[in-house]
Design an enzyme around this catalytic site. Structure first.
Site, mmCIF file in Angstrom:
data_model
loop_
_atom_site.group_PDB
_atom_site.id
_atom_site.type_symbol
_atom_site.label_atom_id
_atom_site.label_comp_id
_atom_site.label_asym_id
_atom_site.label_seq_id
_atom_site.Cartn_x
_atom_site.Cartn_y
_atom_site.Cartn_z
ATOM 1 N N ASP A 37 -6.026 73.241 9.059
ATOM 2 C CA ASP A 37 -6.435 74.463 8.230
ATOM 3 C C ASP A 37 -7.707 74.705 8.793
ATOM 4 O O ASP A 37 -7.926 75.980 9.103
ATOM 5 C CB ASP A 37 -6.353 74.092 6.643
ATOM 6 C CG ASP A 37 -5.009 73.761 6.021
ATOM 7 O OD1 ASP A 37 -4.183 73.894 6.987
ATOM 8 O OD2 ASP A 37 -4.821 73.544 4.959
ATOM 9 N N SER A 97 -4.443 78.344 2.769
ATOM 10 C CA SER A 97 -5.746 77.923 3.063
ATOM 11 C C SER A 97 -6.795 78.799 2.707
ATOM 12 O O SER A 97 -8.078 78.733 3.417
ATOM 13 C CB SER A 97 -5.985 77.873 4.599
ATOM 14 O OG SER A 97 -5.063 76.775 5.152
ATOM 15 N N ASP A 157 0.269 67.238 10.405
ATOM 16 C CA ASP A 157 -1.077 66.944 11.195
ATOM 17 C C ASP A 157 -1.785 65.805 10.965
ATOM 18 O O ASP A 157 -2.727 65.057 11.724
ATOM 19 C CB ASP A 157 -2.038 68.202 10.725
ATOM 20 C CG ASP A 157 -2.034 68.432 9.184
ATOM 21 O OD1 ASP A 157 -1.473 67.800 8.381
ATOM 22 O OD2 ASP A 157 -3.090 69.292 8.917
ATOM 23 N N SER A 191 -19.739 83.361 -7.197
ATOM 24 C CA SER A 191 -18.703 83.638 -6.627
ATOM 25 C C SER A 191 -18.075 84.868 -7.618
ATOM 26 O O SER A 191 -17.976 84.860 -8.514
ATOM 27 C CB SER A 191 -17.603 82.547 -6.538
ATOM 28 O OG SER A 191 -16.158 83.032 -6.734
ATOM 29 N N GLU A 227 -13.496 68.027 2.199
ATOM 30 C CA GLU A 227 -12.250 68.382 1.465
ATOM 31 C C GLU A 227 -11.741 66.821 0.980
ATOM 32 O O GLU A 227 -11.493 66.662 -0.293
ATOM 33 C CB GLU A 227 -11.333 68.955 2.189
ATOM 34 C CG GLU A 227 -10.093 69.137 1.332
ATOM 35 C CD GLU A 227 -9.639 70.422 1.208
ATOM 36 O OE1 GLU A 227 -10.192 71.448 1.958
ATOM 37 O OE2 GLU A 227 -8.408 70.841 0.682
ATOM 38 N N GLU A 248 5.087 71.220 9.814
ATOM 39 C CA GLU A 248 4.478 70.969 8.360
ATOM 40 C C GLU A 248 4.401 69.403 8.061
ATOM 41 O O GLU A 248 5.327 68.966 8.277
ATOM 42 C CB GLU A 248 5.377 71.764 7.361
ATOM 43 C CG GLU A 248 4.637 72.478 6.263
ATOM 44 C CD GLU A 248 3.534 73.435 6.585
ATOM 45 O OE1 GLU A 248 2.601 73.240 6.930
ATOM 46 O OE2 GLU A 248 4.094 74.571 6.606
ATOM 47 N N HIS A 249 3.256 69.221 7.505
ATOM 48 C CA HIS A 249 2.939 67.867 7.029
ATOM 49 C C HIS A 249 2.977 66.960 8.277
ATOM 50 O O HIS A 249 3.166 65.591 8.313
ATOM 51 C CB HIS A 249 3.757 67.289 5.922
ATOM 52 C CG HIS A 249 3.568 67.772 4.613
ATOM 53 N ND1 HIS A 249 2.408 67.447 3.744
ATOM 54 C CD2 HIS A 249 4.212 69.066 4.057
ATOM 55 C CE1 HIS A 249 2.563 68.250 2.587
ATOM 56 N NE2 HIS A 249 3.436 69.122 2.797
ATOM 57 N N GLY A 256 -0.960 78.223 -0.611
ATOM 58 C CA GLY A 256 -0.647 77.500 0.661
ATOM 59 C C GLY A 256 -1.197 78.306 2.142
ATOM 60 O O GLY A 256 -0.705 77.903 2.923
ATOM 61 N N TYR A 268 0.501 65.435 -2.701
ATOM 62 C CA TYR A 268 0.017 65.500 -1.451
ATOM 63 C C TYR A 268 -0.284 63.930 -0.700
ATOM 64 O O TYR A 268 -0.091 63.516 0.222
ATOM 65 C CB TYR A 268 -1.090 66.392 -1.055
ATOM 66 C CG TYR A 268 -1.540 66.491 0.127
ATOM 67 C CD1 TYR A 268 -0.610 67.698 1.001
ATOM 68 C CD2 TYR A 268 -2.570 66.002 1.118
ATOM 69 C CE1 TYR A 268 -1.295 67.924 2.433
ATOM 70 C CE2 TYR A 268 -2.868 66.133 2.103
ATOM 71 C CZ TYR A 268 -2.123 67.136 2.861
ATOM 72 O OH TYR A 268 -2.550 67.289 4.449
HETATM 73 C C1 GLA Z 1 -2.107 71.403 3.673
HETATM 74 C C2 GLA Z 1 -3.411 70.614 4.350
HETATM 75 C C3 GLA Z 1 -3.044 70.532 5.872
HETATM 76 C C4 GLA Z 1 -1.425 70.087 6.084
HETATM 77 C C5 GLA Z 1 -0.530 71.150 5.318
HETATM 78 C C6 GLA Z 1 0.888 70.599 5.510
HETATM 79 O O1 GLA Z 1 -2.343 72.731 3.889
HETATM 80 O O2 GLA Z 1 -4.546 70.941 4.069
HETATM 81 O O3 GLA Z 1 -3.849 69.808 6.498
HETATM 82 O O4 GLA Z 1 -1.117 69.075 5.879
HETATM 83 O O5 GLA Z 1 -0.956 70.977 4.087
HETATM 84 O O6 GLA Z 1 1.277 70.793 6.655
#
Ligand code: GLA
Length: 397
Positions: free
Chosen positions: A179, A133, A44, A75, A167, A41-42, A131, A228
Site C-alpha cells: 500500500d 488504503s 506482499d 482532521s 503501521e 492479494e495477501h 480496503g 489480518y
Molecule cells: C492490506 C495490507 C497490504 C496487503 C493487503 C492484502 O491492504 O496493508 O499490505 O497485505 O492488505 O493484499
C-alpha cells in the site's frame, strides 16, 4: 444508486482556508492517493508479487512550521484536533487516528531525521475501512509533509518503509509494503507490478478501452482487529514447516505449487490452504501481467475470478457481501473480471469493465446489490492516478 467518478473538485482552497482559520501562517500541501489492487492479494508480506494502481481519491495534508516541539493536527473528517509532543511519541496503539501521526513522526525521528514542531490540517477523501488504503495515503502524505517542514530529505523508498513500520508499531497491523509503495510510486494511467522482495517494479499501462470500477460493499473492515495478523502468522507457520524439506525457503515466495502438493501431509489443513492461496496467487500475478501486456482482458478477468475464489475458499478473507458483488458482476455484459480487493472482510471489489459498458454495469450492480442486501453500494469509476507529491493545487487560491 450512489455512484461517483473519482474526479473530485480539488479541495486545496478549502484546506488552505481551514489551515488559516485553525493555525494562521504559511502552509505547504502534500497529498497521497488511495489504491486499488488488481491482483496479488495477501502476497506482499510473503515476499511475493502485486499489481496495484493508485486511484484519484487523495488524503491532503497542509503543513506549517511551529516554533516549539509540538505537532498539532486537525482532521476535518474526525472534526478533532490533537496535540502531540515530538519528545513523547512512544506507546502502544491507541486505536485513534492520532496513532498515524505519532507513528510516522516517531519513525522519522528514530531513523535520525530531526523534526520541527508542525501544524497539520488534514483532509481525507479516501473512504476509510474500504480496503482502498486510506491509512497508507495518510501516512505517506504526512511523512512528506513532516519531512518537508523540517527540511530533511529521506528518499521515497525510505519513507515508504518508515510508513510501513509506523503501521506495524503504532497501529498494530503487520501489513506488507504494497500500500505504501503503491501510493508513493504509482503513475497515471498505469498499474504497478511490484516484486515485494527486491522492490523492483514496472509500470504497466492500462489499455484505453478498459475501466477499473470499484464497488464498495459498505461493510467496513477492521484490519487491526487481528484476522489480518492471524493470516500472516499462518503463512509464517507454513514456511517454518516447509523448511524441513525446503531449507532455502525464507517466505512463501520460495515455494512452488508442486512443492506444496508434495509436502501437503506435513501441513495442517488450514495452513495448507492459506499457503495454497499465496503460492497460486503469485502465479496468477505473472499470468495477469502477461495478459495485460498482450492486451487480453478476457484472460486477465478469468484470473481475477480465480483470485477471488482462492481468497474466499482457501484464505478465508472474503464475506458474503463481497461474494455477492462478484457474482452479480460476473453476469453483466462487458465485465471481464471481478474480485475482492485489499485486506478483505468487507470493503470493495475491483471490476475490469469494457469502457462502453460502464454505465450499464453501474446501474445493474447497484440495483441488484440493494435488492439482495438492502444496502446501496458506492460505485467508483477509477482513473489510475499519480502517486504522492507536493500539491500546488489550482491557481485560484
Ligand atoms: C492490506 C495490507 C497490504 C496487503 C493487503 C492484502 O491492504 O496493508 O499490505 O497485505 O492488505 O493484499
Amino acid at each position: 444508486m450512489s455512484s461517483s467518478s473519482l474526479h473530485h473538485e480539488p479541495t486545496a482552497s478549502g484546506l488552505i482556508s481551514l489551515f488559516g482559520k485553525k493555525f494562521g501562517g504559511e502552509a505547504r500541501i502534500f497529498r497521497a492517493p488511495g489504491r486499488v489492487n488488481l491482483i496479488g492479494e495477501h502476497t506482499d508480506y510473503n515476499d511475493g508479487f502485486v499489481l496495484p494502481s493508485a486511484i484519484g481519491f487523495y488524503t491532503y495534508v497542509a503543513a506549517g512550521k511551529r516554533p516549539d516541539c509540538e505537532l498539532i493536527a486537525y482532521s476535518d473528517l474526525f472534526e478533532e484536533e490533537i496535540t502531540l509532543s515530538l519528545e513523547e511519541l512512544a506507546g502502544p496503539p491507541r486505536r485513534h487516528w492520532g496513532d498515524f501521526i505519532r507513528g510516522v513522526a516517531a519513525m522519522l525521528q528514530q531513523a535520525g531525521y530531526r523534526l520541527s514542531g508542525t501544524n497539520l490540517a488534514i483532509h481525507g477523501e479516501v473512504p476509510g475501512g474500504a480496503g482502498l488504503s486510506s491509512s497508507a495515503s495518510l501516512e505517506v502524505a504526512l511523512a512528506l509533509a513532516l519531512a518537508a517542514v523540517a527540511g530533511v530529505h529521506p528518499s521515497r523508498l525510505e519513507l515508504v518503509k518508515l510508513c510501513q513500520k509506523a503501521e506495524h508499531e503504532y497501529v498494530g497491523t503487520r501489513c506488507g509494503i504494497m500500500d505504501q509503495f503503491a501510493v508513493s510510486f504509482s503513475q497515471e494511467g498505469s498499474a504497478l507490478f511490484l516484486d515485494c522482495r527486491s522492490l523492483e517494479y514496472r509500470q504497466l499501462p492500462i489499455p484505453q478501452g478498459l475501466r477499473l470500477v470499484v464497488c464498495n460493499s459498505m461493510v467496513r473492515h477492521e484490519l487491526a482487529s487481528g484476522e489480518y495478523n492471524l493470516r500472516r502468522a499462518d503463512c509464517e507457520s507454513g514456511v517454518k514447516l516447509l523448511r524441513a524439506h525446503l531449507p532455502a525457503a525464507t517466505a512463501l515466495r520460495d515455494v512452488e505449487p508442486a512443492d506444496l502438493v508434495r509436502y501437503r501431509q506435513e501441513l495442517p489443513e488450514q495452513i495448507y490452504r492459506r499457503c495454497r492461496h499465496v503460492v497460486t496467487e503469485n502465479q496468477r500475478v505473472f499470468k495477469a501481467v502477461a495478459a495485460l501486456e498482450a492486451a487480453d482482458p478476457e484472460q486477465f478477468g478469468r484470473l481475477m475470478y480465480e483470485s477471488h475464489a482462492s481468497l474466499r475458499d482457501d484464505y478465508g478473507v472474503s464475506c458474503k457481501e463481497l461474494d455477492l458483488l462478484v457474482a452479480i458482476a460476473s453476469a453483466v455484459p462487458g465485465v471481464f473480471g471481478a474480485r475482492m480487493t485489499g485486506g478483505g472482510f468487507g470493503g470493495c471489489t475491483v471490476n475490469l469493465v469494457c469502457a462502453d459498458s460502464v454505465d450499464g454495469f453501474q446501474s445493474r450492480i447497484a440495483q441488484a446489490y440493494l435488492k439482495e442486501t438492502g444496502i446501496t453500494p458506492q460505485v467508483y469509476v477509477c482513473e489510475p492516478a499519480q502517486g504522492a507529491s507536493e500539491w500546488k493545487g489550482r491557481a485560484d487560491f
